[in-house]
Design a protein around this motif. Sequence first.
Motif, PDB file in Angstrom:
ATOM      1  N   VAL A   1       6.677  20.409   1.892  1.00  0.00           N
ATOM      2  CA  VAL A   1       6.678  20.333   0.422  1.00  0.00           C
ATOM      3  C   VAL A   1       7.968  20.937  -0.334  1.00  0.00           C
ATOM      4  CG1 VAL A   1       5.458  19.989  -1.667  1.00  0.00           C
ATOM      5  CG2 VAL A   1       4.455  19.146   0.338  1.00  0.00           C
ATOM      6  N   PHE A   2       7.890  22.071  -0.082  1.00  0.00           N
ATOM      7  CA  PHE A   2       8.874  23.046  -0.619  1.00  0.00           C
ATOM      8  C   PHE A   2      10.243  22.552  -0.156  1.00  0.00           C
ATOM      9  CE2 PHE A   2      11.918  26.794  -0.295  1.00  0.00           C
ATOM     10  CZ  PHE A   2      11.738  26.979  -1.771  1.00  0.00           C
ATOM     11  N   PHE A   3      10.496  22.463   1.077  1.00  0.00           N
ATOM     12  CA  PHE A   3      11.958  22.130   1.483  1.00  0.00           C
ATOM     13  C   PHE A   3      12.286  20.614   0.995  1.00  0.00           C
ATOM     14  CE2 PHE A   3      11.471  25.608   4.296  1.00  0.00           C
ATOM     15  CZ  PHE A   3      12.720  26.379   4.047  1.00  0.00           C
ATOM     16  N   ALA A   4      11.244  19.797   0.769  1.00  0.00           N
ATOM     17  CA  ALA A   4      11.467  18.547   0.406  1.00  0.00           C
ATOM     18  C   ALA A   4      11.667  18.452  -1.029  1.00  0.00           C
ATOM     19  CB  ALA A   4      10.127  17.605   0.487  1.00  0.00           C
ATOM     20  N   LEU A   5      11.229  19.316  -1.811  1.00  0.00           N
ATOM     21  CA  LEU A   5      11.333  19.651  -3.096  1.00  0.00           C
ATOM     22  C   LEU A   5      13.041  20.163  -3.428  1.00  0.00           C
ATOM     23  CD1 LEU A   5       8.175  20.682  -4.722  1.00  0.00           C
ATOM     24  CD2 LEU A   5       9.293  18.272  -4.923  1.00  0.00           C
ATOM     25  N   VAL A   6      13.411  21.135  -2.722  1.00  0.00           N
ATOM     26  CA  VAL A   6      14.544  21.483  -2.861  1.00  0.00           C
ATOM     27  C   VAL A   6      15.578  20.507  -2.463  1.00  0.00           C
ATOM     28  CG1 VAL A   6      16.070  23.053  -1.581  1.00  0.00           C
ATOM     29  CG2 VAL A   6      13.788  23.787  -2.190  1.00  0.00           C
ATOM     30  N   PHE A   7      15.314  19.488  -1.387  1.00  0.00           N
ATOM     31  CA  PHE A   7      16.330  18.632  -1.076  1.00  0.00           C
ATOM     32  C   PHE A   7      16.365  17.686  -1.845  1.00  0.00           C
ATOM     33  CE2 PHE A   7      17.252  14.410   1.404  1.00  0.00           C
ATOM     34  CZ  PHE A   7      18.660  14.702   1.755  1.00  0.00           C
ATOM     35  N   LEU A   8      15.349  17.109  -2.602  1.00  0.00           N
ATOM     36  CA  LEU A   8      15.468  15.909  -3.556  1.00  0.00           C
ATOM     37  C   LEU A   8      15.768  16.068  -5.039  1.00  0.00           C
ATOM     38  CD1 LEU A   8      11.983  14.372  -2.134  1.00  0.00           C
ATOM     39  CD2 LEU A   8      14.319  13.461  -1.833  1.00  0.00           C
ATOM     40  N   TYR A   9      15.468  17.513  -5.559  1.00  0.00           N
ATOM     41  CA  TYR A   9      15.823  17.849  -6.756  1.00  0.00           C
ATOM     42  C   TYR A   9      17.294  17.436  -7.231  1.00  0.00           C
ATOM     43  CZ  TYR A   9      14.956  20.166 -11.194  1.00  0.00           C
ATOM     44  OH  TYR A   9      15.034  20.464 -12.638  1.00  0.00           O
ATOM     45  N   PRO A  10      18.199  17.746  -6.436  1.00  0.00           N
ATOM     46  CA  PRO A  10      19.392  17.330  -7.206  1.00  0.00           C
ATOM     47  C   PRO A  10      19.658  15.995  -7.328  1.00  0.00           C
ATOM     48  CG  PRO A  10      19.623  18.911  -5.180  1.00  0.00           C
ATOM     49  CD  PRO A  10      18.038  18.468  -5.229  1.00  0.00           C
ATOM     50  N   PHE A  11      18.910  15.122  -6.289  1.00  0.00           N
ATOM     51  CA  PHE A  11      18.953  13.648  -6.608  1.00  0.00           C
ATOM     52  C   PHE A  11      18.253  13.280  -8.082  1.00  0.00           C
ATOM     53  CE2 PHE A  11      19.416  14.200  -2.222  1.00  0.00           C
ATOM     54  CZ  PHE A  11      20.592  13.182  -1.895  1.00  0.00           C
ATOM     55  N   VAL A  12      17.244  13.893  -8.119  1.00  0.00           N
ATOM     56  CA  VAL A  12      16.272  13.755  -9.537  1.00  0.00           C
ATOM     57  C   VAL A  12      17.169  14.196 -10.623  1.00  0.00           C
ATOM     58  CG1 VAL A  12      14.474  14.554 -10.851  1.00  0.00           C
ATOM     59  CG2 VAL A  12      14.237  14.244  -8.312  1.00  0.00           C
ATOM     60  N   ILE A  13      18.254  15.408 -10.654  1.00  0.00           N
ATOM     61  CA  ILE A  13      18.907  15.595 -11.465  1.00  0.00           C
ATOM     62  C   ILE A  13      20.078  14.582 -11.707  1.00  0.00           C
ATOM     63  CG2 ILE A  13      20.626  17.499 -12.424  1.00  0.00           C
ATOM     64  CD1 ILE A  13      17.470  18.265 -12.539  1.00  0.00           C
ATOM     65  N   GLN A  14      20.459  14.091 -10.634  1.00  0.00           N
ATOM     66  CA  GLN A  14      21.500  13.010 -10.875  1.00  0.00           C
ATOM     67  C   GLN A  14      20.980  11.957 -11.488  1.00  0.00           C
ATOM     68  OE1 GLN A  14      22.586  11.084  -7.360  1.00  0.00           O
ATOM     69  NE2 GLN A  14      24.178  10.444  -7.818  1.00  0.00           N
TER      70      GLN A  14
END
Length: 286
Positions: free
Chosen positions: A25-38
């Motif tokens: 879950v931690f690495f999934a959030l690290v990967f997905l957060y830039p897309f959320v910001i975008q």
Amino acid sequence: MTPPGRRRGGPRAIVGVFLGYAILVFFALVFLYPFVIQAASSFKTEADAAAHPLSPVPDPFTTAAFAKIFDSTAFPVWIGNSILVTLLITAGRVFLDSLAGYALARLSFRGRGAVTAMIVAVMAVPGVVLLIPKFLVLNQLGIYNTYAALVLPLLVDAAGVFIMRQFFLSVPPSLEEAARMDGAGVFRTYWSVILPMARPALITLTILSFQASWNEFPHTVVAVQSPQLFTLPRGIANLVSGSLGAGTQYPLKLGAALLATIPVAIIFVIFQRYFVRGAAEGGSKE
């Protein structure tokens, strides 16, 4: 007897599963957060995006950036060019890569091993190394700054040929022998007998080709110069370089990037199960 701590479902196993999921879950959030910001920044105002660039919540929420994308930029032209170029390249790669892959897997001719080795070697060459030779060839052929320059050099790729070759090697030769006994030629055997069996590999190749050609940027830099021939990656790069003047233009740039991401995401979601199946079958080939 098995120690209590090592029994299936014991405390250690539960802790191990919990830690494993926590790490995922931690690495999934690290990967997905830039897309959320975008996505979030696309709906922000210019001031909010500059003041709170990492906030996932637009305050206030606005679609002004998307209206400006279509009113103040050539986005419709870029997306039209991208659709045309991507469809032509994808169709060409699926047909020509599968044709070449079948020839390398099934036809006996002098130099087949050398051709296969060269294709594998080309896969190891960084694409940026070929940019200047591409420009020189396109210029000498007289097709520089045309749609042909965007499409023709990308109609075949080494990775696609290799994928299809590996799949065709797994097809039992008895099927081709039966087709030949019925009077089918080489192309008829390929088209009517072998190709329908390659559906998972073809869908995998279609997704990869669509994604690669839709997101292709380096080739467009050396292939075209006219803004009327820009595809989405080239046009968005023009925005990022500050073509609209002063200001960060974060909502505008990220909104355009978000719109460019949607088609590839839709294609992948629709054909995800076929992609995974084709990749698994390709990985099991010898």
